[in-house]
Motif scaffolding. Structure first.
Motif, mmCIF file in Angstrom:
data_model
loop_
_atom_site.group_PDB
_atom_site.id
_atom_site.type_symbol
_atom_site.label_atom_id
_atom_site.label_comp_id
_atom_site.label_asym_id
_atom_site.label_seq_id
_atom_site.Cartn_x
_atom_site.Cartn_y
_atom_site.Cartn_z
ATOM 1 N N ASP A 154 0.869 -1.177 0.000
ATOM 2 C CA ASP A 154 0.000 0.000 0.000
ATOM 3 C C ASP A 154 0.909 1.231 0.000
ATOM 4 O O ASP A 154 1.768 1.386 0.870
ATOM 5 C CB ASP A 154 -0.885 -0.011 1.250
ATOM 6 C CG ASP A 154 -1.826 1.170 1.327
ATOM 7 O OD1 ASP A 154 -1.462 2.280 0.882
ATOM 8 O OD2 ASP A 154 -2.934 0.994 1.857
ATOM 9 N N LYS A 155 0.716 2.109 -0.964
ATOM 10 C CA LYS A 155 1.608 3.264 -1.124
ATOM 11 C C LYS A 155 1.623 4.173 0.098
ATOM 12 O O LYS A 155 2.650 4.741 0.441
ATOM 13 C CB LYS A 155 1.222 4.060 -2.364
ATOM 14 C CG LYS A 155 1.532 3.337 -3.649
ATOM 15 C CD LYS A 155 1.134 4.152 -4.854
ATOM 16 C CE LYS A 155 1.401 3.362 -6.120
ATOM 17 N NZ LYS A 155 1.012 4.094 -7.306
ATOM 18 N N ARG A 156 0.481 4.309 0.768
ATOM 19 C CA ARG A 156 0.424 5.171 1.963
ATOM 20 C C ARG A 156 1.280 4.600 3.088
ATOM 21 O O ARG A 156 2.012 5.322 3.754
ATOM 22 C CB ARG A 156 -1.007 5.354 2.431
ATOM 23 C CG ARG A 156 -1.874 6.142 1.449
ATOM 24 C CD ARG A 156 -3.316 6.127 1.853
ATOM 25 N NE ARG A 156 -3.782 4.731 1.736
ATOM 26 C CZ ARG A 156 -4.899 4.274 2.228
ATOM 27 N NH1 ARG A 156 -5.702 5.067 2.876
ATOM 28 N NH2 ARG A 156 -5.252 3.012 2.067
ATOM 29 N N ILE A 157 1.195 3.302 3.274
ATOM 30 C CA ILE A 157 1.978 2.666 4.329
ATOM 31 C C ILE A 157 3.452 2.650 3.953
ATOM 32 O O ILE A 157 4.319 2.880 4.798
ATOM 33 C CB ILE A 157 1.448 1.245 4.622
ATOM 34 C CG1 ILE A 157 0.032 1.362 5.203
ATOM 35 C CG2 ILE A 157 2.364 0.491 5.566
ATOM 36 C CD1 ILE A 157 -0.684 0.060 5.390
ATOM 37 N N ALA A 158 3.744 2.418 2.688
ATOM 38 C CA ALA A 158 5.129 2.450 2.222
ATOM 39 C C ALA A 158 5.739 3.821 2.491
ATOM 40 O O ALA A 158 6.908 3.931 2.873
ATOM 41 C CB ALA A 158 5.206 2.097 0.750
ATOM 42 N N ARG A 159 4.946 4.871 2.327
ATOM 43 C CA ARG A 159 5.427 6.239 2.567
ATOM 44 C C ARG A 159 5.735 6.447 4.057
ATOM 45 O O ARG A 159 6.746 7.052 4.398
ATOM 46 C CB ARG A 159 4.374 7.242 2.088
ATOM 47 C CG ARG A 159 4.758 8.661 2.271
ATOM 48 C CD ARG A 159 5.837 9.039 1.297
ATOM 49 N NE ARG A 159 6.125 10.440 1.492
ATOM 50 C CZ ARG A 159 7.214 11.014 1.079
ATOM 51 N NH1 ARG A 159 8.117 10.340 0.420
ATOM 52 N NH2 ARG A 159 7.415 12.272 1.300
ATOM 53 N N VAL A 160 4.875 5.950 4.918
ATOM 54 C CA VAL A 160 5.103 6.061 6.368
ATOM 55 C C VAL A 160 6.395 5.334 6.741
ATOM 56 O O VAL A 160 7.220 5.866 7.491
ATOM 57 C CB VAL A 160 3.910 5.489 7.165
ATOM 58 C CG1 VAL A 160 4.248 5.344 8.639
ATOM 59 C CG2 VAL A 160 2.686 6.364 6.989
ATOM 60 N N ILE A 161 6.591 4.157 6.197
ATOM 61 C CA ILE A 161 7.802 3.388 6.489
ATOM 62 C C ILE A 161 9.033 4.121 5.967
ATOM 63 O O ILE A 161 10.042 4.232 6.661
ATOM 64 C CB ILE A 161 7.698 1.964 5.891
ATOM 65 C CG1 ILE A 161 6.588 1.187 6.602
ATOM 66 C CG2 ILE A 161 9.026 1.236 5.998
ATOM 67 C CD1 ILE A 161 6.231 -0.133 5.930
ATOM 68 N N SER A 162 8.940 4.644 4.767
ATOM 69 C CA SER A 162 10.051 5.388 4.177
ATOM 70 C C SER A 162 10.395 6.618 5.015
ATOM 71 O O SER A 162 11.575 6.891 5.284
ATOM 72 C CB SER A 162 9.701 5.791 2.747
ATOM 73 O OG SER A 162 10.699 6.582 2.195
ATOM 74 N N ASP A 163 9.383 7.371 5.421
ATOM 75 C CA ASP A 163 9.612 8.558 6.248
ATOM 76 C C ASP A 163 10.238 8.183 7.589
ATOM 77 O O ASP A 163 11.111 8.882 8.100
ATOM 78 C CB ASP A 163 8.309 9.319 6.488
ATOM 79 C CG ASP A 163 7.785 9.991 5.224
ATOM 80 O OD1 ASP A 163 8.544 10.096 4.234
ATOM 81 O OD2 ASP A 163 6.606 10.405 5.236
#
Length: 111
Positions: free
Chosen positions: A89-98
């Motif tokens: 999920d792109k939203r969760i991937a973004r949280v992990i990346s941040d």
């Protein structure tokens, strides 16, 4: 998540406490809650993410990581599976990346 170590600078080893504190900030939980026994969502997800990040960033074994969270090593294996699946999920991937960038920035400022 497979190639996470490639993104890290050489000799990069934050402490498990550093990683846990960053996860706590993002999800607004205390370290005690992250390490605790509650299975409520999103606390369980935050804990699983913390376990995976500690495992990868701190270069701990499955058993060492599990011990930090008062869990069995199979819990870390399961957490890796859950995080890998949810990171699609792109939203969760973004949280992990941040979150990974925040950990990296803290490490760089402490050098």
């Amino acid at each position: 998540m497979k190639n996470i170590t490639i993104l890290l600078p050489k000799n990069y080893t934050p402490t498990p406490q550093d990683v846990i504190l960053h996860v706590c900030k993002v999800f607004n939980f205390t370290p005690e809650a992250i390490i605790g026994k509650s299975r409520a969502q999103p606390l369980a997800f935050a804990r699983q993410l913390a376990m995976v990040l500690v495992y990868h960033h701190c270069h701990t074994s499955l058993c060492q990581t599990a011990k930090l969270f008062d869990r069995h090593h199979s819990s870390v294996v399961y957490a890796r599976k859950v995080i890998t699946e949810t990171a699609k999920d792109k939203r969760i991937a973004r949280v992990i990346s941040d979150l990974m960038k925040a950990i990296d920035n803290t490490w760089e400022s402490n050098q």
